[in-house]
Scaffold this motif. Structure first.
Motif: not given
Lengths: 845, 218, 198
Positions: C69-73, C77-79
């Motif tokens: 679930a935390s992946g998209i957020q 940030w990284h992108l």
């Protein structure tokens, strides 16, 4: 011949004998009480902690034991004639007809548990027969939470792995802890005999595997050693009840340190009392010592005569206090039963008796023999002179053995070189400061006495002129009251550590992994449902990469291990691991600033660096100071901050906290999750929250913690109560010593009183003189003791226990005022009594 | 000061035994007279002396001093009376150890609320201890201590001096000199003195000797 | 010697294509739970690729305890910085906590779709649940990864801990997280997987 003389000495000094025995017996009684109470509490606490691991000793591993390991362990078990059971804990999805849920499966073997149990729905506690039934049939017991979630009841079937089990019983609480600390899922108990059928344990399965041992009359240390010898793998842990919970281990250490300290205080107090009485006894008896010498006794014989007197008194005191203890044990135990609702045994064992006898007799001899040694030095010709003689003051090295003995005792009793030495140094400093203070004060009194009224003048002079004697009584009072202040303060501060979690704030549920994009929805839910959230914090994962621009060396894989100690290794490793960061603008109730200043508002994004607040023990481990610049790698981006404060977090609060806290304004953008804790009013509300959260935020995990928290706080409460009881006992000893010493001091003034009477001074004036003296002595010593006691408390707490001082000003002041009033009332009574007695005087006395 | 002792009896209980220490004693002392009570230990001389100082009540009989019955006074009246009228000299000197010679001598005047300073110095001068004003008793020899005690007994100009074996603790030479001083001062001031002693030589210096034998005057 | 190496590396960077940025978005496995960051497999992968004269930079986007679930957020940030390849290593915590498999699948697909939109090449690192979670659940979980890879048409490594899980010598005492040697094994596998798919 000699015996006859000893008998005579004993008979001729009844008053001294009485005070000596009273003071010494009380001191010894205090020691025995503390020692047996301490043993009792430790026993009680470790019994409760034994419930956690269901045994006296557990051997556990996070992997299956190999056949060789099993063989070895079982061999040792057999050789030591131990009873044992097995316990395997693993997580699995269990399914009812309707649903599948994660559960904490506990497969237990026959004889499980040796301690503790579960409470069934009907309120009954599990008994041996219940566990036996469980181990023999394919049934399971499951927690009520799980029965609700899976919508099953007794008699229903549940699928676990490849096998099916029938719900045998539903329990509401269990006394065992989990090998992993907090439970991720509700518990199920089933028989280890059916584990194979479930086919859950295969290559790659995770779980905890444990042998549980019951130690009856075997030597625990020896048993441990035997196991350590055959267990080579460091990942296999041998744990007793104390190691089962870090918090319990820590609190037990605190408790035993505190009790040790109190024992020491009681001990020193009674030595002070004894020293005082003996000093005056020998001063009064100098003439007869000179007489004995004149009659041809060698100094050695006179010494032995007096030493024998003291030894006999010590032995009588020992017998008196042991007898008193025998009478008190049942009374105290029934009092404790009434208070804590549980049987509580004071462990008044032969070991305690021996220990206390040894401590007290050696201490007594070392402190009093030098006095006798000084006394026998009195010149023989004194017999012929009628001049009051002073006890010869011995050079300090005569007291060195006593000094080293007390230091040794301090270290032994407090189980800590640090606490022992801090304590003794504080006492020495106190004596030094007391001397300076008293000297100054008596010079002032002397100067101002001249033109005062008769009774005031003589009140002042009685104090300033008898400097040595007044100083002794002043010091006894000062030390006594200082110790009283110390006990009251330390007790409050320490008990506060144990009971800081109020029922209202103690969390019941932990929630974690709420995502950034769910924050608003969650807050809305909170508002709508009016849920009681006790904590809500963002959590950001980062890694410390530099301290003050100096990059933290990462260990290269090909480098050799050069760490000297395990601690060093841990510390080094610790430095570069991932850490959780958070940000907050306000301090939580469970933390306080110990150094520096907390954040000043929001951090201006441009005005880098922002402020950081560190938990003090973390800062110590990382060797970071206020003003240091820390750089964190947060998901590939460098975040820089300057440490501006250290925080102390109450470890008994059970509130999740962070080692590293940033000023708000910097980390808000970083990817994060949220943590929360809830306080719930009822089982229904808890169910509702579980429902709400799983319906609205499927990814969020909720942990039930009230059980664990309750189990640990129960132990804390027992400790807090014990601290109270023992402090009370110690206070009683202190008060009696203070009382006895001051009475004895007055007793010595009777000659003067007679003279004043003969010269025609009115009774009123004679009383006033001693009232003034008593008032000055008590008020000075109590006044000074407030400061010195608080100072010593501060030293002991911050160096010994590393906890902050809770000043209990109002309580303390009112206690001391009452003490002052009572003490003066008693002294007044004594003065009146002595003044009356002094009037029954013949001209010769 | 005129003293009349009439048919006084006194007994003490000592364990189970009752010791009849004074048996029907009668004695008169004229104003300014020096009377020596001579007797062995246990003859009751000290008890009689205590009674004259208002310190001990007789079991029966009367002690009248200047026409008033001493034992009709209350405790506090007795105290005041003692302060004004009595000076005591003890065998053991009994100086107050924490007070200097001058302070010891000042004490009786202070009790009477009178100016003490110059009077005390004068008296110490009289007993030949002018140089020893600020000395504590432990710094003084036995003879010097007894002189301080005499000064202390006389400083308030009492009308009766009670002396209990005043030379008993001094060697012969010193004793003689101190007693000379005591007698001189008492005579100069025309003070009445009752002196208890078992020293016949000393007793002979008194105006009258009363022998106490087994609780009776002879 | 040092000079020579410097020349060589300058040569390499000039001669080969520009630096490739690889983001490993994962959980405690990527973070290197209990170890130095230098020992965690993303850093080892980078080292191994550089040794093979590949001009790469590996970004360690591992967060202990992270669920899908935390992946998209975190990806967003990284992108903020350029990323060429995304190695998606999430889902293990979902499984260990017994979260619903369809939810995890939905989260993973969402992450992959978002990365693709941003022109990032995505590869999926799969994980298997330990057998004690029961055959039903472990089966569902395994299938879920396969389905995601198939539906999103991304290269897929079925079991990142293959050969590591269950081997006490390659794991920390907790029996769950790999130790330094375990990370070496994982890195080797990931390097092969990368080389095969780039």
């Amino acid at each position: 011949m000699k015996l006859k003389f000893i008998q005579q000495t004993l008979r001729s000094s009844k008053e001294f004998n009485f005070f000596f025995i009273l003071c010494f017996s009380l001191g010894i009684l205090g020691l025995i009480l503390v020692e047996s109470f301490k043993a009792g509490v430790e026993d009680r606490v470790s019994k409760r902690a034994k419930n956690f691991i269901a045994s006296d000793l557990s051997i556990s591993s996070r992997r299956q034991f190999t056949e060789v390991e099993k063989k070895n362990i079982e061999e040792v078990i057999k050789k030591n004639n131990l009873e044992y059971s097995e316990w395997i804990e693993t997580y699995s999805l269990v399914s009812s007809v309707e649903k599948a849920k994660l559960a904490d499966l506990n497969f237990v073997a026959a004889k499980f548990p040796f301690y503790g149990g579960v409470i069934f729905e009907n309120g009954e506690k599990s008994n041996t027969a219940d566990w036996e039934t469980l181990s023999k049939s394919p049934v399971l017991w499951l927690s009520r939470d799980l029965s609700w979630e899976l919508k099953v009841k007794v008699g229903d079937q549940l699928k676990i792995g490849e096998s099916t089990f029938q719900v045998g019983k539903v329990f509401t609480e269990d006394q065992f802890s989990s090998f992993r600390g907090f439970n991720l899922a509700p518990k199920i108990f089933l028989s280890k005999n059916y584990l194979a059928e479930t086919k859950l344990m295969q290559f790659g399965s995770t779980g905890s595997f444990a042998y549980l041992l019951k130690i009856n009359d075997q030597n625990e240390t020896l048993v441990r050693e035997n196991f350590s010898k055959i267990i080579k793998d460091q990942t296999i842990k041998i744990k007793g009840p104390k190691e089962s919970s870090e918090q319990i281990a820590r609190s037990l250490n605190y408790l035993s340190d505190y009790l040790g300290l109190i024992t020491l205080l009681t001990y020193i107090l009674s030595l002070i009392g004894l020293y005082y009485f003996t000093h005056h006894f020998l001063s009064k008896g100098l003439k007869s010592i000179a007489l004995f010498k004149a009659l041809g006794f060698t100094p050695q014989k006179v010494f032995i005569l007096n030493a024998a007197h003291l030894i006999i008194l010590s032995l009588i005191s020992l017998v008196v206090s042991f007898a008193a203890m025998l009478i008190m044990v049942p009374v105290l135990e029934s009092l404790l039963l009434a208070r804590i609702g549980e049987e509580f045994k004071l462990l008044f064992t032969s070991g305690v008796v021996l220990k206390v006898s040894l401590y007290s007799v050696i201490g007594c001899l070392l402190s009093l023999l030098p006095l006798i040694l000084g006394a026998v030095k009195i010149p023989v010709n004194t017999v012929l002179q009628d001049i009051p003689q002073e006890l010869k003051r011995l050079a300090f090295w005569y007291y060195l053995p006593l000094f080293f003995y007390v230091v040794l005792m301090a270290v032994i009793i407090s189980h800590s070189i640090k606490i022992g030495i801090v304590f003794i140094s504080a006492l020495l400093i106190l004596v030094g400061l007391g001397y300076l203070f008293f000297k100054t004060f008596s010079v002032l009194l002397e100067k101002s006495a001249k033109n005062k009224k008769l009774e005031i003048k003589h009140g002042f002079l009685a104090l300033s002129r008898y400097f040595h004697s007044s100083f002794t009584i002043f010091m006894s009072l000062l030390l006594g009251v200082t110790l009283i202040v110390l006990i009251i303060q330390v007790e409050a501060s320490l008990r506060n550590e144990f009971t800081s979690t109020t029922e209202l704030r103690r969390p019941d549920l932990f929630m974690f992994d709420l995502q950034d994009n769910q924050e608003e929805a969650f807050k809305k839910l909170l508002n709508e449902q009016k849920l009681n959230v006790t904590m809500f914090s963002p959590m950001i994962r980062g890694r410390l990469t530099a301290i003050n621009n100096g990059a933290i060396e990462q260990k290269k894989s090909d480098q050799e291990e050069t760490f000297v100690t395990r601690e060093e290794e841990n510390q080094e490793r610790f430095r570069t691991r991932g850490v959780n960061l958070s940000y907050r603008g306000k301090l939580s109730w469970s933390e306080s600033i110990t150094k520096g200043k907390f954040f000043s508002g929001r951090c201006d994004g441009e005005k880098i660096p922002c402020e950081i607040s560190l938990e003090e023990s973390y800062a110590r481990r990382m060797n970071v100071n206020i003003g240091d610049k820390l750089t964190f790698d947060v998901s590939g981006i460098d975040i820089v901050g300057v440490v501006t404060s250290f925080r102390k977090v109450k470890w008994t609060s059970f509130e999740p906290n962070f080692f590293i806290l940033f000023q708000p304004g910097l980390l808000e953008e970083a990817p994060k999750t949220f943590l929360a804790s809830f306080k719930v009013k009822s089982i229904e509300e808890r169910r509702e929250i579980f429902q709400l959260i799983s319906n609205n935020f499927a990814n969020v995990s909720l942990l039930e913690v009230s059980e664990v928290v309750r189990k640990i706080t129960e132990i804390f409460e027992l400790m807090a109560f014990s601290i109270k009881i023992i402090s009370f006992l110690s206070l009683a000893v202190a008060l009696v010593v203070v009382w006895a010493v001051s009475f004895n001091h007055l007793e010595l003034k009777i000659k003067e009183m007679k003279l004043f009477f003969l010269m025609g001074m009115t009774a009123e004036k004679r009383e006033t003189i001693y009232k003034i003296e008593s008032f000055l002595l008590t008020s000075m010593s109590i006044g000074l003791a407030i400061f010195s006691g608080t100072l010593i408390t501060f030293l002991v707490l911050s160096f010994g226990f590393n906890i902050t001082l809770e000043i209990r000003a109002l309580y303390l002041i009112s206690f001391l005022i009452i003490l002052f009033i009572i003490l003066n009332a008693l002294l007044l009574f004594k003065i009146r009594n002595l003044v009356k007695r002094s009037e029954k005087a013949l001209i010769t006395f | 000061m005129k003293i009349t002792v009439e048919n006084v009896n006194k007994s003490f209980e000592q364990g189970k035994n009752k010791i009849h220490i004074l048996k029907d004693i009668s004695l008169n002392v004229a104003d300014g007279e020096i009377v020596a009570l001579l007797g062995k230990s246990g003859s009751g001389k000290t008890t009689l002396l205590s009674m004259l100082g208002g310190l001990e009540k007789p079991d029966s009989g009367n002690i009248t001093i200047d026409q008033t019955n001493l034992y009709n006074k209350t405790e506090s009246e007795l105290c005041d009376w003692r302060a004004q009228n009595i000076g005591i000299v003890f065998q053991q000197f009994h100086l107050i150890a924490h007070l200097t010679a001058k302070e010891n001598v000042s004490l009786p005047l202070e009790i009477l609320n009178r100016d003490a300073e110059s009077e005390a110095e004068m008296w110490l001068d009289k007993v030949g201890l002018k140089e020893r004003l600020t000395h504590y008793p432990t710094m003084l020899s036995g003879g010097e201590q007894q002189r301080v005690a005499i000064a202390r007994a006389m400083v308030s100009k009492p009308r009766l001096i009670l002396a209990d074996e005043p030379s008993g603790n001094l060697d012969v030479e010193t004793g003689k000199r101190v007693m000379d001083l005591l007698f001189d001062i008492v005579k100069q001031n025309k003070t009445t003195m009752v002196l208890v002693t078992h020293d016949e030589e000393l007793a002979k210096r008194a105006d009258r000797i009363v022998h106490l034998v087994a609780g009776k005057c002879q | 010697m040092k000079k020579l190496f410097l020349c060589l590396s300058i040569l390499i960077s000039f001669n080969l294509y520009a630096e490739m940025s690889i983001l490993i978005l994962g959980d405690s496995l990527a973070e290197g739970y209990g170890l130095d960051e230098s020992m965690a497999f993303p850093r080892v992968v980078e080292k191994k690729l550089i040794e093979k004269k590949k001009n790469v930079k590996v970004i360690n986007g591992g967060v202990s305890g992270a669920t899908s679930a935390s992946g998209i957020q975190r990806l967003k940030w990284h992108l903020k910085k350029p990323v060429d390849v995304l190695l998606l290593e999430l889902g293990a915590n979902d499984g260990l906590r017994g979260l619903s498999v369809p939810d995890t699948k939905k989260n993973l697909k969402e992450i992959i779709k978002f990365a693709k939109e941003k022109k990032v090449k995505v590869m999926l690192l799969g994980i298997l649940m330990p057998p004690n979670y029961g055959a039903d659940y472990t089966g569902q979980f395994e299938k879920m990864y396969k389905d995601v890879a198939k539906e999103e048409k991304v290269p897929f490594l079925p079991f990142l801990l293959d050969g590591v899980a269950g081997n006490a010598k390659l794991n920390l005492p907790d029996g769950i997280h790999p130790n330094q040697k375990g990370h070496e094994v994982i890195a080797e596998k990931v390097v092969n997987f990368l080389e095969k798919n780039i």
